[in-house]
Scaffold this active site. Structure first.
Site, PDB file in Angstrom:
ATOM      1  CG  ASN A 149      -0.354  -0.079   2.499  1.00 40.05           C
ATOM      2  OD1 ASN A 149       0.721  -0.644   2.655  1.00 40.05           O
ATOM      3  ND2 ASN A 149      -0.988   0.510   3.485  1.00 40.05           N
TER       4      ASN A 149
ATOM      5  CD  GLU B  12       4.111  -2.066  13.605  1.00 38.38           C
ATOM      6  OE1 GLU B  12       2.918  -1.720  13.743  1.00 38.38           O
ATOM      7  OE2 GLU B  12       4.942  -2.017  14.518  1.00 38.38           O
TER       8      GLU B  12
ATOM      9  CB  CYS C 265      -2.275   0.041   7.953  1.00 34.16           C
ATOM     10  SG  CYS C 265      -0.865   1.134   8.200  1.00 34.16           S
TER      11      CYS C 265
ATOM     12  CD  GLU D  47       7.864  -1.252  12.046  1.00 33.52           C
ATOM     13  OE1 GLU D  47       7.458  -0.381  11.254  1.00 33.52           O
ATOM     14  OE2 GLU D  47       8.088  -2.425  11.713  1.00 33.52           O
TER      15      GLU D  47
HETATM   16  P1  NDP Z   1       0.080  -9.374   3.131  1.00 29.52           P
HETATM   17  O1  NDP Z   1       0.087  -9.835   4.528  1.00 29.52           O
HETATM   18  O2  NDP Z   1      -0.643 -10.174   2.121  1.00 29.52           O
HETATM   19  O3  NDP Z   1       1.576  -9.233   2.568  1.00 29.52           O
HETATM   20  C1  NDP Z   1       2.555  -8.445   3.202  1.00 29.52           C
HETATM   21  C2  NDP Z   1       3.924  -8.937   2.765  1.00 29.52           C
HETATM   22  O4  NDP Z   1       4.136 -10.252   3.251  1.00 29.52           O
HETATM   23  C3  NDP Z   1       4.082  -9.034   1.253  1.00 29.52           C
HETATM   24  O5  NDP Z   1       5.407  -8.725   0.893  1.00 29.52           O
HETATM   25  C4  NDP Z   1       3.777 -10.494   1.009  1.00 29.52           C
HETATM   26  O6  NDP Z   1       4.288 -10.920  -0.227  1.00 29.52           O
HETATM   27  C5  NDP Z   1       4.464 -11.125   2.188  1.00 29.52           C
HETATM   28  N1  NDP Z   1       4.003 -12.466   2.558  1.00 29.52           N
HETATM   29  C6  NDP Z   1       2.813 -13.062   2.288  1.00 29.52           C
HETATM   30  N2  NDP Z   1       2.792 -14.323   2.804  1.00 29.52           N
HETATM   31  C7  NDP Z   1       3.997 -14.512   3.413  1.00 29.52           C
HETATM   32  C8  NDP Z   1       4.588 -15.607   4.137  1.00 29.52           C
HETATM   33  N3  NDP Z   1       3.944 -16.760   4.333  1.00 29.52           N
HETATM   34  N4  NDP Z   1       5.835 -15.462   4.624  1.00 29.52           N
HETATM   35  C9  NDP Z   1       6.511 -14.306   4.447  1.00 29.52           C
HETATM   36  N5  NDP Z   1       6.004 -13.245   3.761  1.00 29.52           N
HETATM   37  C10 NDP Z   1       4.762 -13.338   3.265  1.00 29.52           C
HETATM   38  O7  NDP Z   1      -0.431  -7.871   3.162  1.00 29.52           O
HETATM   39  P2  NDP Z   1      -0.757  -6.927   1.927  1.00 29.52           P
HETATM   40  O8  NDP Z   1       0.460  -6.776   1.081  1.00 29.52           O
HETATM   41  O9  NDP Z   1      -2.024  -7.404   1.308  1.00 29.52           O
HETATM   42  O10 NDP Z   1      -0.991  -5.528   2.673  1.00 29.52           O
HETATM   43  C11 NDP Z   1      -2.183  -5.167   3.250  1.00 29.52           C
HETATM   44  C12 NDP Z   1      -2.213  -5.448   4.739  1.00 29.52           C
HETATM   45  O11 NDP Z   1      -1.118  -4.802   5.364  1.00 29.52           O
HETATM   46  C13 NDP Z   1      -3.436  -4.906   5.408  1.00 29.52           C
HETATM   47  O12 NDP Z   1      -3.927  -5.851   6.326  1.00 29.52           O
HETATM   48  C14 NDP Z   1      -2.927  -3.675   6.151  1.00 29.52           C
HETATM   49  O13 NDP Z   1      -3.708  -3.314   7.261  1.00 29.52           O
HETATM   50  C15 NDP Z   1      -1.571  -4.115   6.530  1.00 29.52           C
HETATM   51  N6  NDP Z   1      -0.725  -2.957   6.816  1.00 29.52           N
HETATM   52  C16 NDP Z   1      -0.363  -2.693   8.114  1.00 29.52           C
HETATM   53  C17 NDP Z   1       0.385  -1.567   8.431  1.00 29.52           C
HETATM   54  C18 NDP Z   1       0.808  -1.274   9.830  1.00 29.52           C
HETATM   55  O14 NDP Z   1       1.682  -0.435  10.016  1.00 29.52           O
HETATM   56  N7  NDP Z   1       0.256  -1.909  10.836  1.00 29.52           N
HETATM   57  C19 NDP Z   1       0.802  -0.628   7.381  1.00 29.52           C
HETATM   58  C20 NDP Z   1       0.370  -1.007   6.060  1.00 29.52           C
HETATM   59  C21 NDP Z   1      -0.367  -2.131   5.807  1.00 29.52           C
HETATM   60  P3  NDP Z   1       3.301 -10.925  -1.520  1.00 29.52           P
HETATM   61  O15 NDP Z   1       2.819  -9.557  -1.722  1.00 29.52           O
HETATM   62  O16 NDP Z   1       4.170 -11.399  -2.596  1.00 29.52           O
HETATM   63  O17 NDP Z   1       2.231 -11.898  -1.169  1.00 29.52           O
END
Ligand code: NDP
Length: 481
Positions: free
Chosen positions: A150, A248, A282, A462
């Site tokens: 995002n 996070e 988020c 963080e």
């Molecule tokens: P995901 O959890 O799908 O993916 C996040 C990252 O993790 C991506 O790089 C993804 O790769 C990777 N990933 C997925 N599965 C695995 C695994 N089994 N092992 C290691 N890495 C993995 O989140 P999104 O990318 O869909 O982002 C949206 C989410 O992030 C929302 O829930 C949002 O709330 C949260 N978010 C939280 C924030 C915070 O500060 N708390 C800030 C921003 C977002 P790939 O994309 O290739 O699947």
């Protein structure tokens, strides 16, 4: 066609397996690049390079580490326009937003931690005649950073910068959905003179490249930002290996509007906090609770302004909302809008795909910003994270009720309070189960403050020295007199 490379041991290299994934531009729905579909073999090379570089980087003087990080910050700033354009194409967000927020904040992350490390210090405890203790804080070793789609450059650098500043070497994976700014960052690191192996960027799928990072025994800590369900999967693997973990995760953030608010400020801030980046931050507030005496007026004014928002080509000036990041997310948003209607919600505006803004974007993923009323706080629409341009409004009668609604989900990332009543503002802030509370504002960032969520929104903090603490191990030394 843009073909990305992994950044390993200071070189831009093709994936070992030679396979690639398509990169799709969300505004057009068309493939515009190829991404390495990395696997364990690429991760093993990256970890080996990071391990080799650790001895020298961890012993490099703080001044030198800081200087190279400042050069990276400067180069990000110097390439602002190119990076902002790349991020807008990759992610679908308005170019103006990437230019104003994402890229400057990416540069600021490097600059802040480059300076913070020069001020970082550890503690000493005097025990009188017995002796004294002091605390040594040393880098951990090879650490893994995994970020979502995002805010691609902003969240990627938010993790990498403190890890490097503290003297660790890093293996990092951006989201495969938005990898281009991470690739441009690898070019910048080479130009800035970051020594080979200090930062390694592996592109690819989470379940493959990401999972290989998390389970690699030489990766001693994982800093992850993403969804709550992915956080659970990562914890299951990393916790039994006793890795340090910072998670996070998702949110379902409440936005409380009291009748004693500055009405105009509450209205305009609420529109921004609901729909910035197509609602895909988020920290966006997706549940707006409004004091009953101003509820009808607020719903009317909010709806009118949202209905007037321009959904447009992300690359055109004047676009308020661009494209949804992917077809999957677009379909998820529409499914939640259907669920909201099944649950008895009334669509005040939106709820439908937006008209394609031009021919270029005919196949893009565009949605009208959506405002829904009539849904009680306990329904699924108000409990589950949608992560799109969909918000609900619901009235409350008392402060206690507002707090109960706000706290009534599994999440606890951020929250917003609109009131001009001083005591109320502080009282409610203290009562909210959230890692971040904004009063009469939203998304204001001070890099020195702790950042993170409670409950299912994550563990660890963080930001500021909290991040430097996470990326170091503390050792206590006792010296007898
Ligand atoms: P995901 O959890 O799908 O993916 C996040 C990252 O993790 C991506 O790089 C993804 O790769 C990777 N990933 C997925 N599965 C695995 C695994 N089994 N092992 C290691 N890495 C993995 O989140 P999104 O990318 O869909 O982002 C949206 C989410 O992030 C929302 O829930 C949002 O709330 C949260 N978010 C939280 C924030 C915070 O500060 N708390 C800030 C921003 C977002 P790939 O994309 O290739 O699947």
């Amino acid at each position: 066609m843009l073909e990305l490379r992994n950044y390993i041991d200071g070189e831009l290299v093709a994936p070992v397996g030679g396979t690639y994934l398509d990169n799709i531009e969300p505004a057009t729905g068309k493939v515009y690049g190829r991404i390495p579909d990395s696997d364990e073999a690429d991760v093993a090379l990256a970890v080996a390079a990071a391990k080799k570089a650790f001895t020298s980087w961890s012993q490099t003087s703080i001044q030198e580490r800081s200087a190279v990080m400042v050069r990276i910050a400067d180069l990000i700033q110097a390439r602002l326009e190119a990076l902002a354009r790349a991020e807008s194409i990759d992610n679908g967000k308005p170019l103006s937003l990437a230019r104003r927020v994402d890229i400057p904040r990416g540069s600021a992350n490097f600059r802040y931690f480059a300076h913070a490390i020069t001020q970082f210090h550890s503690e000493a405890y005097d025990m009188g005649p017995t002796g004294f203790n002091y605390t040594l804080r040393r880098p951990i070793g090879v650490v893994g950073c995994i970020s979502p789609w995002n805010l691609p450059l902003y969240l990627f650098t938010w993790k990498i910068a403190p890890a490097l500043a503290a003297g660790n070497t890093v293996v990092a994976k951006p989201s495969e959905v938005t990898p281009v700014t991470a690739y441009l960052l690898s070019e910048i690191c080479i130009e800035a003179g970051l020594p080979p192996g200090v930062l390694n960027i592996v592109h690819g799928l989470g379940g493959k490249a990401g999972a290989a990072m998390v389970s690699h025994p030489e990766v001693k800590a994982i800093s992850f930002t993403g969804g709550t369900s992915t956080g659970k999967i990562i914890s299951k693997v990393a916790a039994p290996m006793f890795k340090k973990l910072s998670l996070e995760l998702g949110g379902k953030n409440p936005n409380l509007v009291f009748a004693d608010c500055d009405y105009e400020q509450a209205l305009s801030t609420s529109i921004r906090s609901s729909f910035a980046n197509q609602g895909q931050i988020c920290l966006c507030g997706s549940r707006i609770y409004v004091e009953r005496s101003i509820y009808d007026r607020f719903v009317k004014d909010f709806t009118e302004r949202v209905a007037a928002m321009k959904v447009g080509d992300p690359l055109e000036e004047g676009t308020d909302m661009g494209a949804i990041v992917s077809r999957d997310q677009y379909e998820k948003d529409l499914a939640y809008i259907a669920l909201a209607q099944e649950e008895g919600g009334k669509i005040e505006t939106g709820g439908v795909p937006a008209e394609a803004p031009n021919e270029r974007c005919a196949e893009g993923y565009f949605l009208r910003p959506t405002v829904i009323t009539g849904l009680p706080p306990t329904c699924r629409t108000n409990q589950e994270e949608i992560f799109g341009p969909v918000v609900t409004l619901w009235p409350f009668d008392t402060e206690e009720e507002a707090i109960a609604y706000a706290n009534g989900t599994q999440y606890g990332l951020s929250s917003t309070i609109h009131t001009t009543h001083l005591q109320r503002a502080h009282r409610v802030a203290a009562a909210l189960e959230a890692g971040i509370v904004w009063i009469n504002s939203w998304l204001v960032r001070d890099l020195r403050t702790p950042f993170g969520g409670v409950k299912a929104s994550g563990v660890g903090r963080e930001g500021g020295f909290e991040a430097l603490h996470f990326f170091t191990e503390a050792k206590n030394v006792f010296v007898a007199h």
